[in-house]
Design a protein around this motif. Sequence first.
Motif, PDB file in Angstrom:
ATOM      1  N   ILE A  84       5.686 -29.708  17.612  1.00  0.00           N
ATOM      2  CA  ILE A  84       5.048 -28.439  17.260  1.00  0.00           C
ATOM      3  C   ILE A  84       4.836 -27.612  18.519  1.00  0.00           C
ATOM      4  O   ILE A  84       4.551 -28.145  19.592  1.00  0.00           O
ATOM      5  CB  ILE A  84       3.695 -28.668  16.534  1.00  0.00           C
ATOM      6  CG1 ILE A  84       3.133 -27.351  16.013  1.00  0.00           C
ATOM      7  CG2 ILE A  84       2.682 -29.359  17.437  1.00  0.00           C
ATOM      8  CD1 ILE A  84       1.918 -27.508  15.099  1.00  0.00           C
ATOM      9  N   ILE A  85       4.994 -26.300  18.371  1.00  0.00           N
ATOM     10  CA  ILE A  85       4.691 -25.351  19.448  1.00  0.00           C
ATOM     11  C   ILE A  85       3.745 -24.307  18.876  1.00  0.00           C
ATOM     12  O   ILE A  85       4.008 -23.721  17.816  1.00  0.00           O
ATOM     13  CB  ILE A  85       5.965 -24.679  19.981  1.00  0.00           C
ATOM     14  CG1 ILE A  85       6.881 -25.727  20.625  1.00  0.00           C
ATOM     15  CG2 ILE A  85       5.615 -23.596  21.009  1.00  0.00           C
ATOM     16  CD1 ILE A  85       8.221 -25.183  21.102  1.00  0.00           C
ATOM     17  N   VAL A  86       2.625 -24.097  19.557  1.00  0.00           N
ATOM     18  CA  VAL A  86       1.655 -23.092  19.111  1.00  0.00           C
ATOM     19  C   VAL A  86       1.467 -22.064  20.217  1.00  0.00           C
ATOM     20  O   VAL A  86       1.594 -22.376  21.401  1.00  0.00           O
ATOM     21  CB  VAL A  86       0.298 -23.735  18.731  1.00  0.00           C
ATOM     22  CG1 VAL A  86       0.469 -24.691  17.561  1.00  0.00           C
ATOM     23  CG2 VAL A  86      -0.339 -24.449  19.917  1.00  0.00           C
ATOM     24  N   CYS A  87       1.178 -20.836  19.815  1.00  0.00           N
ATOM     25  CA  CYS A  87       1.010 -19.753  20.793  1.00  0.00           C
ATOM     26  C   CYS A  87      -0.034 -18.766  20.289  1.00  0.00           C
ATOM     27  O   CYS A  87       0.191 -18.088  19.281  1.00  0.00           O
ATOM     28  CB  CYS A  87       2.352 -19.050  21.038  1.00  0.00           C
ATOM     29  SG  CYS A  87       2.239 -17.668  22.199  1.00  0.00           S
ATOM     30  N   ASP A  88      -1.162 -18.697  20.986  1.00  0.00           N
ATOM     31  CA  ASP A  88      -2.235 -17.768  20.614  1.00  0.00           C
ATOM     32  C   ASP A  88      -2.293 -16.613  21.605  1.00  0.00           C
ATOM     33  O   ASP A  88      -3.320 -15.967  21.772  1.00  0.00           O
ATOM     34  CB  ASP A  88      -3.571 -18.517  20.567  1.00  0.00           C
ATOM     35  CG  ASP A  88      -4.677 -17.691  19.928  1.00  0.00           C
ATOM     36  OD1 ASP A  88      -4.367 -16.861  19.052  1.00  0.00           O
ATOM     37  OD2 ASP A  88      -5.851 -17.860  20.304  1.00  0.00           O
ATOM     38  N   GLY A  89      -1.175 -16.363  22.283  1.00  0.00           N
ATOM     39  CA  GLY A  89      -1.152 -15.335  23.320  1.00  0.00           C
ATOM     40  C   GLY A  89      -1.186 -13.930  22.756  1.00  0.00           C
ATOM     41  O   GLY A  89      -0.717 -13.667  21.655  1.00  0.00           O
ATOM     42  N   ALA A  90      -1.766 -13.025  23.534  1.00  0.00           N
ATOM     43  CA  ALA A  90      -1.807 -11.607  23.170  1.00  0.00           C
ATOM     44  C   ALA A  90      -1.911 -10.791  24.451  1.00  0.00           C
ATOM     45  O   ALA A  90      -2.493 -11.249  25.438  1.00  0.00           O
ATOM     46  CB  ALA A  90      -3.002 -11.316  22.263  1.00  0.00           C
ATOM     47  N   PRO A  91      -1.349  -9.582  24.457  1.00  0.00           N
ATOM     48  CA  PRO A  91      -1.445  -8.739  25.649  1.00  0.00           C
ATOM     49  C   PRO A  91      -2.843  -8.153  25.784  1.00  0.00           C
ATOM     50  O   PRO A  91      -3.639  -8.180  24.833  1.00  0.00           O
ATOM     51  CB  PRO A  91      -0.419  -7.631  25.361  1.00  0.00           C
ATOM     52  CG  PRO A  91      -0.419  -7.526  23.867  1.00  0.00           C
ATOM     53  CD  PRO A  91      -0.627  -8.925  23.358  1.00  0.00           C
ATOM     54  N   ASP A  92      -3.150  -7.625  26.966  1.00  0.00           N
ATOM     55  CA  ASP A  92      -4.382  -6.861  27.125  1.00  0.00           C
ATOM     56  C   ASP A  92      -4.238  -5.602  26.273  1.00  0.00           C
ATOM     57  O   ASP A  92      -3.338  -4.794  26.486  1.00  0.00           O
ATOM     58  CB  ASP A  92      -4.608  -6.485  28.596  1.00  0.00           C
ATOM     59  CG  ASP A  92      -4.891  -7.713  29.446  1.00  0.00           C
ATOM     60  OD1 ASP A  92      -5.449  -8.689  28.906  1.00  0.00           O
ATOM     61  OD2 ASP A  92      -4.556  -7.697  30.648  1.00  0.00           O
TER      62      ASP A  92
END
Length: 270
Positions: A127-135
């Motif tokens: 599994i790969i999870v990504c909670d990233g978001a730009p400023d």
Amino acid sequence: MGKFTKDKRVQRNSSYSKQDIYYRKAKEDQFRARSAYKLLQIDDSFQIFRQVERAIDLCAAPGSWSQVLVKKLTEKNYLPSESCRIVSVDLQEMAPLDHVTQIQGDITKKTTVDEILKKFNYQRADIIVCDGAPDVTGFHDIDYYIQSQLIVAALNICLMTLRDNGIFVAKIFKGSDIKLLYSQFKLFFNQVYFMKPKSSRASSVEYFIICLQYTPKISTLNFHLYTFLKEIEQAEKQKQQEIIDQETEKEQSKYYKFITCGDLSGFDEN
């Protein structure tokens, strides 16, 4: 005056956070951020951790999703383990977490992919999870565009590190081309869903894409998706070239000017 207004806004946001049920619950459960419950609620709906032994957390700071991964793998008796089970990646330095191997790196770089695979002894993740978001800039179109390019970078890592039938979960911003996003991910995953967990604030434009059963319908051998860094560099080069062309045209135009005077009657007919 501006500073006073800003301080008031920060104070108001801080007060709002403390009244939030998930903010308080995160403190009680010792999660680093309330976002942990978003991943837990996604799991409640899709059972994404059912067959997970190795996991990758992209854009991991401050580490709440990595904490959820530790919790889930511990429940399945995969942790503690001598081999690496969880890899978290972020540009920022993150406070250490037990059973999590951290990489301070850029998810748009091939070197980061190589390092992830090395940590897993060249085995692929479940599994790969990504909670990233730009400023957030406040301009929805710009924020949406940059967020979508983060998703592309994360998907690029999936192509090189996710096993067959693996799972990908990532934050997205709700936009007008969500149908296009769905059709693109269907090229790589058999099942694609969108969800807004209860712990996601109603005022937020964030949603989450849940992709199950990684089965690429196109060959991914020596195939890499573009990343937004390359695109920005190309646009910058094009802009610089346009400036050079304009300056060149301006310089050359000096030699194209002709000065005329008089008329035909001024010439000798003989």
